[in-house]
Design a protein around this motif. Sequence first.
Motif, PDB file in Angstrom:
ATOM      1  N   PHE A  28       0.831  -1.210   0.000  1.00 12.06           N
ATOM      2  CA  PHE A  28       0.000   0.000   0.000  1.00 12.06           C
ATOM      3  C   PHE A  28       0.862   1.255   0.000  1.00 12.06           C
ATOM      4  CE2 PHE A  28      -3.536  -2.565   2.259  1.00 12.06           C
ATOM      5  CZ  PHE A  28      -3.948  -3.060   1.036  1.00 12.06           C
ATOM      6  N   SER A  29       1.990   1.207   0.705  1.00 12.63           N
ATOM      7  CA  SER A  29       2.896   2.361   0.719  1.00 12.63           C
ATOM      8  C   SER A  29       3.427   2.636  -0.689  1.00 12.63           C
ATOM      9  CB  SER A  29       4.050   2.106   1.691  1.00 12.63           C
ATOM     10  OG  SER A  29       4.953   3.189   1.686  1.00 12.63           O
ATOM     11  N   PHE A  30       3.802   1.556  -1.398  1.00 15.97           N
ATOM     12  CA  PHE A  30       4.294   1.704  -2.775  1.00 15.97           C
ATOM     13  C   PHE A  30       3.192   2.231  -3.691  1.00 15.97           C
ATOM     14  CE2 PHE A  30       4.847   0.073  -7.057  1.00 15.97           C
ATOM     15  CZ  PHE A  30       6.156   0.435  -7.356  1.00 15.97           C
ATOM     16  N   LEU A  31       1.979   1.673  -3.578  1.00 13.91           N
ATOM     17  CA  LEU A  31       0.878   2.106  -4.440  1.00 13.91           C
ATOM     18  C   LEU A  31       0.493   3.559  -4.168  1.00 13.91           C
ATOM     19  CD1 LEU A  31      -1.458  -1.039  -4.411  1.00 13.91           C
ATOM     20  CD2 LEU A  31      -0.001  -0.245  -6.270  1.00 13.91           C
ATOM     21  N   GLN A  32       0.515   3.964  -2.900  1.00 15.62           N
ATOM     22  CA  GLN A  32       0.163   5.345  -2.577  1.00 15.62           C
ATOM     23  C   GLN A  32       1.168   6.326  -3.188  1.00 15.62           C
ATOM     24  OE1 GLN A  32      -2.045   6.590   1.051  1.00 15.62           O
ATOM     25  NE2 GLN A  32      -0.034   7.249   1.742  1.00 15.62           N
ATOM     26  N   ASP A  33       2.442   5.953  -3.209  1.00 19.30           N
ATOM     27  CA  ASP A  33       3.466   6.829  -3.795  1.00 19.30           C
ATOM     28  C   ASP A  33       3.391   6.865  -5.317  1.00 19.30           C
ATOM     29  OD1 ASP A  33       4.397   7.364  -1.265  1.00 19.30           O
ATOM     30  OD2 ASP A  33       5.974   5.832  -1.330  1.00 19.30           O
ATOM     31  N   ASN A  34       2.850   5.809  -5.930  1.00 18.35           N
ATOM     32  CA  ASN A  34       2.884   5.705  -7.396  1.00 18.35           C
ATOM     33  C   ASN A  34       1.490   5.652  -8.027  1.00 18.35           C
ATOM     34  OD1 ASN A  34       5.962   5.044  -8.094  1.00 18.35           O
ATOM     35  ND2 ASN A  34       5.422   3.898  -6.235  1.00 18.35           N
ATOM     36  N   TYR A  35       0.443   5.958  -7.246  1.00 17.26           N
ATOM     37  CA  TYR A  35      -0.926   5.780  -7.749  1.00 17.26           C
ATOM     38  C   TYR A  35      -1.204   6.651  -8.975  1.00 17.26           C
ATOM     39  CZ  TYR A  35      -5.958   5.025  -7.764  1.00 17.26           C
ATOM     40  OH  TYR A  35      -7.237   4.682  -8.131  1.00 17.26           O
ATOM     41  N   GLU A  36      -0.683   7.872  -8.983  1.00 13.49           N
ATOM     42  CA  GLU A  36      -0.941   8.777 -10.103  1.00 13.49           C
ATOM     43  C   GLU A  36      -0.293   8.277 -11.390  1.00 13.49           C
ATOM     44  OE1 GLU A  36       0.310  12.632  -8.974  1.00 13.49           O
ATOM     45  OE2 GLU A  36      -1.271  12.911  -7.466  1.00 13.49           O
ATOM     46  N   LYS A  37       0.672   7.367 -11.281  1.00 13.90           N
ATOM     47  CA  LYS A  37       1.340   6.834 -12.470  1.00 13.90           C
ATOM     48  C   LYS A  37       0.588   5.636 -13.063  1.00 13.90           C
ATOM     49  CE  LYS A  37       5.842   8.101 -10.489  1.00 13.90           C
ATOM     50  NZ  LYS A  37       7.144   7.584 -10.016  1.00 13.90           N
ATOM     51  N   LEU A  38      -0.406   5.124 -12.328  1.00 15.93           N
ATOM     52  CA  LEU A  38      -1.148   3.959 -12.812  1.00 15.93           C
ATOM     53  C   LEU A  38      -2.162   4.384 -13.860  1.00 15.93           C
ATOM     54  CD1 LEU A  38      -1.878   2.118  -9.436  1.00 15.93           C
ATOM     55  CD2 LEU A  38       0.028   1.745 -11.002  1.00 15.93           C
ATOM     56  N   SER A  39      -2.371   3.546 -14.860  1.00 16.18           N
ATOM     57  CA  SER A  39      -3.390   3.825 -15.874  1.00 16.18           C
ATOM     58  C   SER A  39      -4.773   3.579 -15.281  1.00 16.18           C
ATOM     59  CB  SER A  39      -3.173   2.925 -17.088  1.00 16.18           C
ATOM     60  OG  SER A  39      -3.453   1.570 -16.755  1.00 16.18           O
ATOM     61  N   PRO A  40      -5.835   4.191 -15.841  1.00 20.87           N
ATOM     62  CA  PRO A  40      -7.197   3.954 -15.340  1.00 20.87           C
ATOM     63  C   PRO A  40      -7.583   2.476 -15.352  1.00 20.87           C
ATOM     64  CG  PRO A  40      -7.159   5.842 -16.818  1.00 20.87           C
ATOM     65  CD  PRO A  40      -5.807   5.213 -16.902  1.00 20.87           C
ATOM     66  N   VAL A  41      -7.117   1.737 -16.352  1.00 23.23           N
ATOM     67  CA  VAL A  41      -7.451   0.312 -16.432  1.00 23.23           C
ATOM     68  C   VAL A  41      -6.838  -0.452 -15.264  1.00 23.23           C
ATOM     69  CG1 VAL A  41      -7.192  -1.783 -17.809  1.00 23.23           C
ATOM     70  CG2 VAL A  41      -7.665   0.405 -18.936  1.00 23.23           C
ATOM     71  N   VAL A  42      -5.579  -0.154 -14.931  1.00 22.35           N
ATOM     72  CA  VAL A  42      -4.908  -0.824 -13.817  1.00 22.35           C
ATOM     73  C   VAL A  42      -5.576  -0.459 -12.488  1.00 22.35           C
ATOM     74  CG1 VAL A  42      -2.750  -0.979 -12.513  1.00 22.35           C
ATOM     75  CG2 VAL A  42      -2.700  -1.013 -15.010  1.00 22.35           C
ATOM     76  N   ALA A  43      -5.901   0.836 -12.322  1.00 26.48           N
ATOM     77  CA  ALA A  43      -6.554   1.274 -11.085  1.00 26.48           C
ATOM     78  C   ALA A  43      -7.904   0.592 -10.909  1.00 26.48           C
ATOM     79  CB  ALA A  43      -6.720   2.791 -11.098  1.00 26.48           C
ATOM     80  N   ASP A  44      -8.660   0.461 -12.003  1.00 25.93           N
ATOM     81  CA  ASP A  44      -9.959  -0.209 -11.930  1.00 25.93           C
ATOM     82  C   ASP A  44      -9.784  -1.689 -11.602  1.00 25.93           C
ATOM     83  OD1 ASP A  44     -12.848   0.087 -12.273  1.00 25.93           O
ATOM     84  OD2 ASP A  44     -12.578  -1.304 -13.944  1.00 25.93           O
ATOM     85  N   GLY A  45      -8.723  -2.287 -12.139  1.00 27.47           N
ATOM     86  CA  GLY A  45      -8.455  -3.687 -11.829  1.00 27.47           C
ATOM     87  C   GLY A  45      -8.135  -3.903 -10.366  1.00 27.47           C
ATOM     88  N   LEU A  46      -7.418  -2.977  -9.750  1.00 22.01           N
ATOM     89  CA  LEU A  46      -7.102  -3.085  -8.319  1.00 22.01           C
ATOM     90  C   LEU A  46      -8.368  -3.005  -7.469  1.00 22.01           C
ATOM     91  CD1 LEU A  46      -3.886  -0.846  -8.120  1.00 22.01           C
ATOM     92  CD2 LEU A  46      -3.996  -3.339  -7.927  1.00 22.01           C
ATOM     93  N   ARG A  47      -9.346  -2.201  -7.903  1.00 23.23           N
ATOM     94  CA  ARG A  47     -10.594  -2.072  -7.132  1.00 23.23           C
ATOM     95  C   ARG A  47     -11.369  -3.380  -7.098  1.00 23.23           C
ATOM     96  NH1 ARG A  47     -10.953   2.625 -10.460  1.00 23.23           N
ATOM     97  NH2 ARG A  47     -10.231   4.479  -9.354  1.00 23.23           N
ATOM     98  N   ASN A  48     -11.199  -4.196  -8.129  1.00 22.65           N
ATOM     99  CA  ASN A  48     -11.953  -5.450  -8.216  1.00 22.65           C
ATOM    100  C   ASN A  48     -11.180  -6.653  -7.693  1.00 22.65           C
ATOM    101  OD1 ASN A  48     -14.344  -4.389  -9.477  1.00 22.65           O
ATOM    102  ND2 ASN A  48     -13.127  -4.103 -11.327  1.00 22.65           N
ATOM    103  N   LEU A  49     -10.002  -6.418  -7.122  1.00 25.96           N
ATOM    104  CA  LEU A  49      -9.214  -7.503  -6.524  1.00 25.96           C
ATOM    105  C   LEU A  49      -9.510  -7.618  -5.034  1.00 25.96           C
ATOM    106  CD1 LEU A  49      -5.613  -7.159  -8.030  1.00 25.96           C
ATOM    107  CD2 LEU A  49      -7.273  -8.962  -8.491  1.00 25.96           C
ATOM    108  N   ASN A  50      -9.421  -8.838  -4.499  1.00 25.79           N
ATOM    109  CA  ASN A  50      -9.486  -9.038  -3.048  1.00 25.79           C
ATOM    110  C   ASN A  50      -8.139  -8.603  -2.472  1.00 25.79           C
ATOM    111  OD1 ASN A  50     -12.099 -10.058  -3.138  1.00 25.79           O
ATOM    112  ND2 ASN A  50     -11.367 -12.135  -3.514  1.00 25.79           N
ATOM    113  N   LEU A  51      -8.007  -7.294  -2.292  1.00 28.37           N
ATOM    114  CA  LEU A  51      -6.695  -6.687  -2.093  1.00 28.37           C
ATOM    115  C   LEU A  51      -6.364  -6.388  -0.631  1.00 28.37           C
ATOM    116  CD1 LEU A  51      -4.272  -5.546  -3.706  1.00 28.37           C
ATOM    117  CD2 LEU A  51      -5.466  -3.349  -3.790  1.00 28.37           C
ATOM    118  N   VAL A  52      -7.379  -6.367   0.240  1.00 28.60           N
ATOM    119  CA  VAL A  52      -7.135  -5.903   1.612  1.00 28.60           C
ATOM    120  C   VAL A  52      -7.387  -7.035   2.602  1.00 28.60           C
ATOM    121  CG1 VAL A  52      -7.682  -4.137   3.320  1.00 28.60           C
ATOM    122  CG2 VAL A  52      -7.919  -3.624   0.877  1.00 28.60           C
TER     123      VAL A  52
END
Length: 695
Positions: free
Chosen positions: A76-100
């Motif tokens: 999460f620390s890495f993603l928070q630092d680099n979230y703006e660099k992610l494409s919309p498709v990748v960000a949407d994919g993370l929302r649909n993952l059992n990530l937490v």
Amino acid sequence: MDVFMPKDRNLVYMVSPVMLEEVVPAQVMWSRLGITSPPPIPTVLNQIRLLVNLLEENDRWNFKYGSIEDVFVSIFSFLQDNYEKLSPVVADGLRNLNLVPVGIGTSCVKPTQLFFRLVKDLSPFFFELPRRFGQFDKLLRDLGVRETPTPDDYAVSLMELKRDQGVLMLGINDLSRCIDLIKLIVEEGTPESSQSLKYLVAPNENGSLIQVNRLLMADMPWLLNGGRLIRERIHIVHPKIPKSLCKQLCIPKLSECVKEVLEEGFQPKIIITQDPEVQRISDMLHREEFNSFLDSLCLHHRAAVKVDLGNFNVCYVESLQTRFTLSYPGNSEVIDITRESCGAFCFAVSNRFLLAKADLPPGISCELAIAICIVDLFGIDRSNVTVVSAMLASNHLHFNSVQRALGLNAESRQEDELNRGVPGIQLFSIDRDLIGLKPLRYFSKGEVVAVKSCEGDYTYGIVTIGGGGNELCKISVNIGSEERDFLTSQVYYFKRKTIENQDQIEDLQHKFEIGSFGEKMLVKQTDLSDDSSIMMDLLHEESNKSANQDRSVNNSEILSAVQDLLQLANISLSDNAEEMINSNLCVHDHFSKQQERFDILINEGNNLAGELAKTAEVFLCPITKEVMTDPVICDDGHTYERFAIERWLVSRRTSPKTNQQLNSPSVIPNHALRIAIESWKNSIKQVQSFNNSLR
């Protein structure tokens, strides 16, 4: 293959090798050896994908270098630092993952199932975000974590569960959580959300999720268990859902939706007979005493009907064929739910009770069959069938004796007490003498009151939206058939009975054996009654101001209330007096509106002054913490009060703001900031002067 540093192990250990601590080269060698830290985004995303898949397949955590929370904190620390660099498709994919990760073990859920605060445990539908991940607030909000769930969230989760389950029975834990969610939807819902209740699903008696607008309350178990209905076409609400919740969900009763009708085309063949039993039962139906008795049962069971069997007669028929139809409120569709058309013993149609005597099984008398038909006809609970049957079987000369033997005196005091205060019922004589009228009285929610019906009778009502206390206003009252708005001048309150003389006190002491101590307590309570009522008025005074804002009364309604009050004293207003009162009300209304405008202007001025005061922070000197009068720019690029920075530089050559070494002790006047500060001070003075002029 890329090799990564030990400090990045949690981000790459499933996709790339990690160096041992003892062989880590100096940082100046990293670029020559092709070592990057932190890892590239694609590498970390690949790690996340493999890790999530692994956790879905296994329920054990075997990584020896850290816990599951340690690994996801790094991710999460890495993603928070680099979230703006992610494409919309990748960000949407993370929302649909059992990530937490949540709870104990390896359970992970989608971010959209997580909330920062839950009122209660709602797993497996919703989860509260673990505290350790709270530091990644911004990232998790971007991924779909929200503050608290809404009624719409609850409803959507139930719909998704129905989509996954189909018509299968819910597990015991899912069933309990479903009922919890339905309760929260009702408790936290708004008038807007109530419009979407028809799309809500709830468990039926078999534990399957069904749309709420297809569910029914089982108030006729004898019909459900009689074998004459196609049960597959009827959805009864689950017994664990309480009746109060069913009413809030607008789930109707079975008796309100199912009708029994004669088979289409069936003509019952009436048997002409001189059977004295038929005539005797018909005579009993015509008796006023019997009809009054049924009226009292209807009143007891809140059945809003008037019993009149004076024109009914009993007729024998060869057989009966009836069908059952089902129709839901607000829906014109009629569903045939009949399994067997034969089986009815008695049916009421066109002021006749058709009785198939030849089909009566042993043990079912004619009176019992007709009693069943009567209680169903008037909505009386079937627990009274045997009572009604006994009354039909009795002789009218011994009617009162039978009532007393069964303990069913229709005029009993207990029944009066049971129905006192029921909305829509006429006032009993014991309460008629206690009503009072105070147009400016405060009426609280839930208070039992009296109102005049269209026929001029006084009926009970219950206040649903209170108000009053200082001015004439509108309150809402449930009068049984509907909920209506009344002026406080149209609502009667019930006075408390008090002991008027010493003889009454002595009678009560003798009746209830109250000693001197009881007498003292009685006197104390009487003395405190006035004080307590005054205190209640004071407590409600402030709440009335906000509660009555949306229930204002116009001048014509006030004038109408005055006329109503005068009519109670047989006094009428002349045209001149009416015109004068109306004129005074208009003037008072005009001044009230002007005062409201002044109050609004004062509030806006205070708000503006508050906003101006907030901007003072940018005008504060970092050394004195006060608004600057002679701002100057130091070599570090920051602005200070001149005398403060010059005194600082006498003994130091470092920046007060950054503590870094200064190249030069000279300062430059900040004219732009000085002009802004002077303008800001003038603005505050003008706002304060404007507010003072309005007071």
